[in-house]
Motif scaffolding. Structure first.
Motif, PDB file in Angstrom:
ATOM      1  N   GLY A 157       0.808  -1.217   0.000  1.00 17.72           N
ATOM      2  CA  GLY A 157       0.000   0.000   0.000  1.00 17.72           C
ATOM      3  C   GLY A 157       0.841   1.266   0.000  1.00 17.72           C
ATOM      4  N   ASP A 158       2.154   1.115   0.225  1.00 20.93           N
ATOM      5  CA  ASP A 158       3.029   2.286   0.185  1.00 20.93           C
ATOM      6  C   ASP A 158       3.464   2.573  -1.258  1.00 20.93           C
ATOM      7  OD1 ASP A 158       2.862   2.511   2.891  1.00 20.93           O
ATOM      8  OD2 ASP A 158       4.834   1.624   3.320  1.00 20.93           O
ATOM      9  N   ASP A 159       3.687   3.856  -1.540  1.00 20.47           N
ATOM     10  CA  ASP A 159       4.225   4.230  -2.850  1.00 20.47           C
ATOM     11  C   ASP A 159       5.713   3.893  -2.918  1.00 20.47           C
ATOM     12  OD1 ASP A 159       2.179   5.317  -4.483  1.00 20.47           O
ATOM     13  OD2 ASP A 159       2.061   7.070  -3.159  1.00 20.47           O
ATOM     14  N   LEU A 160       6.199   3.710  -4.145  1.00 26.97           N
ATOM     15  CA  LEU A 160       7.627   3.481  -4.330  1.00 26.97           C
ATOM     16  C   LEU A 160       8.271   4.790  -4.779  1.00 26.97           C
ATOM     17  CD1 LEU A 160       7.325   0.084  -6.267  1.00 26.97           C
ATOM     18  CD2 LEU A 160       7.734   0.418  -3.822  1.00 26.97           C
ATOM     19  N   GLY A 161       9.051   5.385  -3.914  1.00 31.64           N
ATOM     20  CA  GLY A 161       9.700   6.658  -4.228  1.00 31.64           C
ATOM     21  C   GLY A 161      11.060   6.437  -4.869  1.00 31.64           C
ATOM     22  N   THR A 162      11.763   7.545  -5.062  1.00 29.29           N
ATOM     23  CA  THR A 162      13.068   7.475  -5.718  1.00 29.29           C
ATOM     24  C   THR A 162      14.043   6.531  -5.005  1.00 29.29           C
ATOM     25  OG1 THR A 162      12.714   9.712  -6.564  1.00 29.29           O
ATOM     26  CG2 THR A 162      14.967   8.887  -6.644  1.00 29.29           C
ATOM     27  N   PRO A 163      14.212   6.625  -3.679  1.00 27.85           N
ATOM     28  CA  PRO A 163      15.178   5.713  -3.024  1.00 27.85           C
ATOM     29  C   PRO A 163      14.775   4.251  -3.193  1.00 27.85           C
ATOM     30  CG  PRO A 163      14.379   7.415  -1.492  1.00 27.85           C
ATOM     31  CD  PRO A 163      13.559   7.524  -2.713  1.00 27.85           C
ATOM     32  N   PHE A 196       9.178  -3.179 -16.006  1.00 31.91           N
ATOM     33  CA  PHE A 196       7.833  -2.852 -15.541  1.00 31.91           C
ATOM     34  C   PHE A 196       7.634  -3.322 -14.107  1.00 31.91           C
ATOM     35  CE2 PHE A 196       6.867  -3.211 -20.180  1.00 31.91           C
ATOM     36  CZ  PHE A 196       6.278  -1.983 -20.374  1.00 31.91           C
ATOM     37  N   ILE A 197       6.985  -2.505 -13.291  1.00 33.88           N
ATOM     38  CA  ILE A 197       6.392  -2.980 -12.039  1.00 33.88           C
ATOM     39  C   ILE A 197       4.890  -3.068 -12.309  1.00 33.88           C
ATOM     40  CG2 ILE A 197       6.045  -2.549  -9.573  1.00 33.88           C
ATOM     41  CD1 ILE A 197       8.549  -0.838  -9.594  1.00 33.88           C
ATOM     42  N   THR A 198       4.295  -4.205 -11.971  1.00 33.01           N
ATOM     43  CA  THR A 198       2.889  -4.416 -12.339  1.00 33.01           C
ATOM     44  C   THR A 198       2.011  -4.652 -11.115  1.00 33.01           C
ATOM     45  OG1 THR A 198       3.109  -6.811 -12.557  1.00 33.01           O
ATOM     46  CG2 THR A 198       3.608  -5.487 -14.514  1.00 33.01           C
ATOM     47  N   GLU A 199       0.723  -4.527 -11.343  1.00 29.08           N
ATOM     48  CA  GLU A 199      -0.305  -4.907 -10.378  1.00 29.08           C
ATOM     49  C   GLU A 199      -0.157  -4.217  -9.027  1.00 29.08           C
ATOM     50  OE1 GLU A 199      -0.391  -9.237 -10.663  1.00 29.08           O
ATOM     51  OE2 GLU A 199      -0.526  -9.076 -12.847  1.00 29.08           O
ATOM     52  N   PHE A 200      -0.245  -2.901  -9.101  1.00 26.00           N
ATOM     53  CA  PHE A 200      -0.188  -2.066  -7.895  1.00 26.00           C
ATOM     54  C   PHE A 200      -1.475  -2.237  -7.078  1.00 26.00           C
ATOM     55  CE2 PHE A 200       3.059  -0.208 -10.461  1.00 26.00           C
ATOM     56  CZ  PHE A 200       3.955   0.391  -9.582  1.00 26.00           C
ATOM     57  N   PRO A 201      -1.423  -1.953  -5.786  1.00 26.69           N
ATOM     58  CA  PRO A 201      -2.652  -1.969  -4.986  1.00 26.69           C
ATOM     59  C   PRO A 201      -3.668  -1.006  -5.598  1.00 26.69           C
ATOM     60  CG  PRO A 201      -0.733  -1.756  -3.559  1.00 26.69           C
ATOM     61  CD  PRO A 201      -0.233  -1.638  -4.966  1.00 26.69           C
ATOM     62  N   THR A 202      -4.897  -1.442  -5.684  1.00 24.99           N
ATOM     63  CA  THR A 202      -5.957  -0.627  -6.282  1.00 24.99           C
ATOM     64  C   THR A 202      -6.065   0.731  -5.588  1.00 24.99           C
ATOM     65  OG1 THR A 202      -7.127  -2.641  -6.834  1.00 24.99           O
ATOM     66  CG2 THR A 202      -8.420  -0.603  -6.857  1.00 24.99           C
ATOM     67  N   LYS A 203      -5.941   0.712  -4.261  1.00 24.28           N
ATOM     68  CA  LYS A 203      -6.210   1.950  -3.516  1.00 24.28           C
ATOM     69  C   LYS A 203      -5.159   3.044  -3.732  1.00 24.28           C
ATOM     70  CE  LYS A 203      -4.100   0.371   0.795  1.00 24.28           C
ATOM     71  NZ  LYS A 203      -4.269   0.009   2.190  1.00 24.28           N
ATOM     72  N   ILE A 204      -3.972   2.687  -4.224  1.00 23.80           N
ATOM     73  CA  ILE A 204      -2.993   3.759  -4.471  1.00 23.80           C
ATOM     74  C   ILE A 204      -2.971   4.199  -5.937  1.00 23.80           C
ATOM     75  CG2 ILE A 204      -1.541   3.119  -2.491  1.00 23.80           C
ATOM     76  CD1 ILE A 204       0.515   1.988  -4.496  1.00 23.80           C
ATOM     77  N   ARG A 205      -3.897   3.690  -6.740  1.00 23.18           N
ATOM     78  CA  ARG A 205      -3.983   4.150  -8.140  1.00 23.18           C
ATOM     79  C   ARG A 205      -5.236   4.996  -8.316  1.00 23.18           C
ATOM     80  NH1 ARG A 205       1.034   2.709 -10.617  1.00 23.18           N
ATOM     81  NH2 ARG A 205       0.061   2.624 -12.673  1.00 23.18           N
ATOM     82  N   ALA A 206      -5.283   5.730  -9.434  1.00 22.42           N
ATOM     83  CA  ALA A 206      -6.407   6.643  -9.683  1.00 22.42           C
ATOM     84  C   ALA A 206      -7.714   5.866  -9.823  1.00 22.42           C
ATOM     85  CB  ALA A 206      -6.136   7.466 -10.942  1.00 22.42           C
ATOM     86  N   LYS A 234      -8.673  -0.239 -13.300  1.00 24.64           N
ATOM     87  CA  LYS A 234      -9.480  -1.445 -13.157  1.00 24.64           C
ATOM     88  C   LYS A 234      -8.852  -2.409 -12.143  1.00 24.64           C
ATOM     89  CE  LYS A 234     -11.618  -5.100 -15.954  1.00 24.64           C
ATOM     90  NZ  LYS A 234     -10.942  -6.274 -15.370  1.00 24.64           N
ATOM     91  N   PRO A 235      -9.613  -2.813 -11.118  1.00 25.67           N
ATOM     92  CA  PRO A 235      -9.121  -3.833 -10.187  1.00 25.67           C
ATOM     93  C   PRO A 235      -9.009  -5.171 -10.922  1.00 25.67           C
ATOM     94  CG  PRO A 235     -11.024  -2.653  -9.270  1.00 25.67           C
ATOM     95  CD  PRO A 235     -10.938  -2.301 -10.721  1.00 25.67           C
ATOM     96  N   MET A 236      -8.148  -6.047 -10.425  1.00 29.14           N
ATOM     97  CA  MET A 236      -8.027  -7.372 -11.044  1.00 29.14           C
ATOM     98  C   MET A 236      -9.255  -8.215 -10.693  1.00 29.14           C
ATOM     99  SD  MET A 236      -4.009  -8.254 -10.559  1.00 29.14           S
ATOM    100  CE  MET A 236      -4.041  -9.462 -11.896  1.00 29.14           C
ATOM    101  N   ASP A 237      -9.739  -8.971 -11.674  1.00 30.14           N
ATOM    102  CA  ASP A 237     -10.899  -9.825 -11.400  1.00 30.14           C
ATOM    103  C   ASP A 237     -10.581 -10.842 -10.305  1.00 30.14           C
ATOM    104  OD1 ASP A 237     -12.418  -8.549 -13.336  1.00 30.14           O
ATOM    105  OD2 ASP A 237     -11.697  -9.889 -14.933  1.00 30.14           O
ATOM    106  N   SER A 238      -9.354 -11.363 -10.314  1.00 31.26           N
ATOM    107  CA  SER A 238      -8.981 -12.430  -9.387  1.00 31.26           C
ATOM    108  C   SER A 238      -8.744 -11.920  -7.963  1.00 31.26           C
ATOM    109  CB  SER A 238      -7.713 -13.122  -9.894  1.00 31.26           C
ATOM    110  OG  SER A 238      -6.685 -12.157 -10.029  1.00 31.26           O
ATOM    111  N   ASN A 239      -8.421 -10.636  -7.824  1.00 30.01           N
ATOM    112  CA  ASN A 239      -8.149 -10.057  -6.517  1.00 30.01           C
ATOM    113  C   ASN A 239      -8.298  -8.536  -6.590  1.00 30.01           C
ATOM    114  OD1 ASN A 239      -7.207  -9.116  -4.103  1.00 30.01           O
ATOM    115  ND2 ASN A 239      -5.132  -9.947  -4.300  1.00 30.01           N
ATOM    116  N   GLU A 275      -8.103  -6.202  -4.611  1.00 27.04           N
ATOM    117  CA  GLU A 275      -7.134  -5.389  -3.849  1.00 27.04           C
ATOM    118  C   GLU A 275      -6.004  -4.918  -4.770  1.00 27.04           C
ATOM    119  OE1 GLU A 275      -6.509  -5.611   0.178  1.00 27.04           O
ATOM    120  OE2 GLU A 275      -8.582  -5.120  -0.378  1.00 27.04           O
ATOM    121  N   LEU A 276      -5.747  -5.721  -5.802  1.00 25.71           N
ATOM    122  CA  LEU A 276      -4.707  -5.389  -6.773  1.00 25.71           C
ATOM    123  C   LEU A 276      -5.360  -4.875  -8.054  1.00 25.71           C
ATOM    124  CD1 LEU A 276      -2.349  -8.487  -6.335  1.00 25.71           C
ATOM    125  CD2 LEU A 276      -2.070  -6.197  -5.352  1.00 25.71           C
ATOM    126  N   SER A 277      -4.583  -4.147  -8.866  1.00 25.15           N
ATOM    127  CA  SER A 277      -5.168  -3.552 -10.071  1.00 25.15           C
ATOM    128  C   SER A 277      -4.378  -3.952 -11.314  1.00 25.15           C
ATOM    129  CB  SER A 277      -5.180  -2.034  -9.927  1.00 25.15           C
ATOM    130  OG  SER A 277      -3.860  -1.543  -9.795  1.00 25.15           O
TER     131      SER A 277
END
Lengths: 435, 435
Positions: A303-309, A324-334, A338-343, A345-347
């Motif tokens: 649920g935390d963002d990934l910053g520069t460090p 690529f970093i994929t499938e971020f938590p839904t709640k930290i994206r705009a 689209k949330p993942m059908d299978s889960n 919590e992830l998008s």
């Protein structure tokens, strides 16, 4: 191209032209005085040519004027092309006439020839001179070709170029970082991204792209943020996040291939080596990234963002430069993600990361009305403000996906520079509103 | 391009594919029910294909779903390509599966098939549906190709693509019609044109072009004005107004040639014939235009602007559809316009006129500091506000020229429409801030 002031561009003067009369116009880039001989390097938009002045070969008037020349003065030169093995491209110009079109003051506030270096603040203040420097001209040429390749590649995939409104009634990505505009007495805002409009256009035209300005009122001064930036955006119906990731990596590959082929000299000027990539680019899931960072000692959780460090450490640990970093938590994206059908919590989302920098960000978008309204509400956004967008979900909104790519950030990778302000012609940040 | 939702685009289904299995996705454009047989015209971004459903050839499930379909619903269709001489391109799809991805409500607020016409206000309010109409899709494709030709042609002439700041500290063309922006607590404005920045870039890079948004707070609602519009701009050092007029007419010629070659079908959809031109385009001096208009009974004198009625009468009288008016009075042009050496009352300026519409406007620019300061003062402008611009005239400002072309206005000529709002995806005017 012959113009009122010249018959030929500097870089087009080659050995075949020995003996020809030419008229050139440009800037005095360098003056080297060897007593009996004087070499003037003339610069125009295309490149350089050497003007050679010696008492034996030029008339009194030319000699006199050559004494008055200052660096960066604007001159017109009539002369004859001569062979000279020591000059660039083996040719020089012996002038019969030099006309000063505009004399430059001296000293200049910035050294264009590049011998004296200046800090970025000074360079941005003296930007018109700075942009005449070899390195900046190489960056501008690379940017130009990059734009050409982006558009050509997307067109070849059926994407159509569009322009979306930049003055908008409500915030698209939440209310933060907006510049207010007074629009015929009403409050409006400058668009943070073409997001909702490109989604609507994908619902009409299927595949669209836009390259244009976007604005974020960033309070902090970082090497990766601008108040006004150029965003490369695509949106496509009947695609999901994996489809548009493939388009993005193909595009990057095409850019790198073209720059290697057409800009060898510019890359040399910049002392820059382009990254070697092979597609598909590596993909790492957000949850994996968090785990790796935790193992590296970062105090970070789901649920935390990934910053520069974090990105810097992650890239080093996994040993990839571009991935690529994929499938971020839904709640930290705009909200439109689209949330993942299978889960849920992830998008169905991704970022494209180069070293410690997020170059692009994308996702599958929600295309069902109920789900969209739910997403707005769960983020505390006012559904009423988005009616102009939601309305269309009743009239054939297709599944769709897209991404936005920061053009200046991409240029960092392509030019080896480290600050987006350096690769932006006239950057805007909290302290800079001119030039 | 295969995506998660489809294996092929509608328009790519041709006779060679007879017998192949395909997956398509798009919108239900038309449904024709002939009792025993049902024809669904499926539309995607590329074009159309016919889906043929008869009791003999499809399964129960497909039959059932085909009953539920509404116009503009989003569907995925699996099926086999069959030959059918009566269908477009001689092929049809016999479906083995139809999946509804998003059902559209009915009735639709606008008829996409184009049988029921709507006024422009309604069309702009229901724009996402309107943009799915054949005519609008033709306009969008023509706009896309026009952008491609503009950039390719300018690049072939040595022009480099640039982006200039859109948030600016002071008015460039005088203080009228500006949208104020609150920029980190300070007052700033949206750029009315890239004028001064493109001049500075010509002073660095010689030849530059930009295609991007510009803003004018136009109070009046006309068919030729938008609050936000796309401006095509060039600026070139070592050129004068005649040089850049030649570039403009070559560009127009190239656009017309390409559209005739690549967009015959779209022009047919629009029932539009492109103007036949031969370059050089006719040129008429402003003073001659005034004389002609006076003879036509207009109450007009030297120093007056030429409005829509004047241009309409002038074009009819001289019998040209597309032509240049040149050498306008210096005092009615912007401060940066260069007066003629032979008569400073007149300027090295021009407009490109199509029928009654000014498509483009350009000039040689002042490149001498004293003359520039004089020009600012004579117009009552505050020299202090322009210091960020004037400063560079000391450091090698070359003679230069350029023009700005209204992209939507150009599209009127290329598509045969009569209102710039119609050819702008989401136009902004005093009353429209959404969609």
């Amino acid at each position: 191209m012959r113009t009122s002031y010249k018959t030929v561009q500097c870089k087009d003067i080659v050995k075949d032209m020995v003996g020809s009369s030419v008229v050139l116009a440009g800037w005095v880039h360098q003056i080297r005085d060897l007593g009996g001989k004087k070499f003037i390097i003339l610069r125009d938009g295309s490149g350089f040519v050497q003007i050679t002045i010696s008492k034996d070969s030029v008339n009194e008037e030319v000699l006199k004027i050559s004494e008055e020349l200052t660096y960066e003065s604007v001159v017109q030169v009539k002369g004859v092309v001569k062979e000279d093995p020591r000059a660039p491209r083996g040719v020089e110009i012996v002038p019969s006439e030099i006309r000063i079109l505009n004399l430059a003051s001296k000293p200049l506030p910035l050294d264009v020839s590049g011998k004296v270096s200046a800090d970025l603040d000074t360079r941005l203040r003296e930007r018109v001179l700075d942009l005449r420097r070899n390195e900046m001209r190489a960056i501008v040429r690379i940017a130009d070709t990059t734009l050409r390749v982006i558009r050509d590649t997307l067109r070849s995939m059926g994407f159509i170029e569009v322009f979306t409104p930049k003055i908008i009634a409500t915030a698209t990505e939440g209310g933060a970082n907006l510049f207010p505009v007074i629009y015929f007495g009403r409050e409006a805002f400058l668009a943070q991204s073409p997001q909702l409009y490109k989604e609507l256009l994908a619902a009409s035209l299927e595949r669209v792209f836009e390259i244009g300005p976007a604005w974020r009122a960033e309070e902090s001064d970082t090497p990766y943020h601008l108040a006004e930036f150029i965003s490369v955006d695509i949106e496509a119906a009947f695609m999901d996040y994996e489809d548009v990731m493939k388009i993005l990596e193909k595009l990057i590959e095409q850019i790198l291939t073209t720059l290697r082929k057409e800009h060898e000299d510019d890359l040399k000027i910049l002392k820059h080596e382009l990254p070697s990539i092979s597609i598909p680019l590596p993909r790492i899931k957000y949850t994996e990234a968090i785990e790796i960072l935790q193992n590296e000692g970062f105090n970070i959780k789901f649920g935390d963002d990934l910053g520069t460090p974090e990105l810097r450490a992650l890239s080093l640990k996994i040993g990839h430069e571009l991935y690529f970093i994929t499938e971020f938590p839904t709640k930290i994206r705009a909200f439109y993600t689209k949330p993942m059908d299978s889960n849920p919590e992830l998008s169905e989302s991704f970022d494209l990361v180069w070293r410690h920098i997020e170059l692009a960000s994308g996702s599958s978008r929600i295309h069902k009305k109920d789900m969209l309204i739910e997403a707005l509400k769960s983020r505390g956004l006012n559904v009423e403000n988005f009616q102009y967008f939601i309305k269309w979900f009743d009239y054939g909104m297709p599944p769709h996906a897209g991404w936005g790519l920061g053009f200046s950030r991409l240029l960092l990778m392509l030019t080896g520079r480290s600050n987006v302000k350096e690769v932006t012609l006239f950057p805007r940040d909290k302290k800079r509103l001119t030039p």
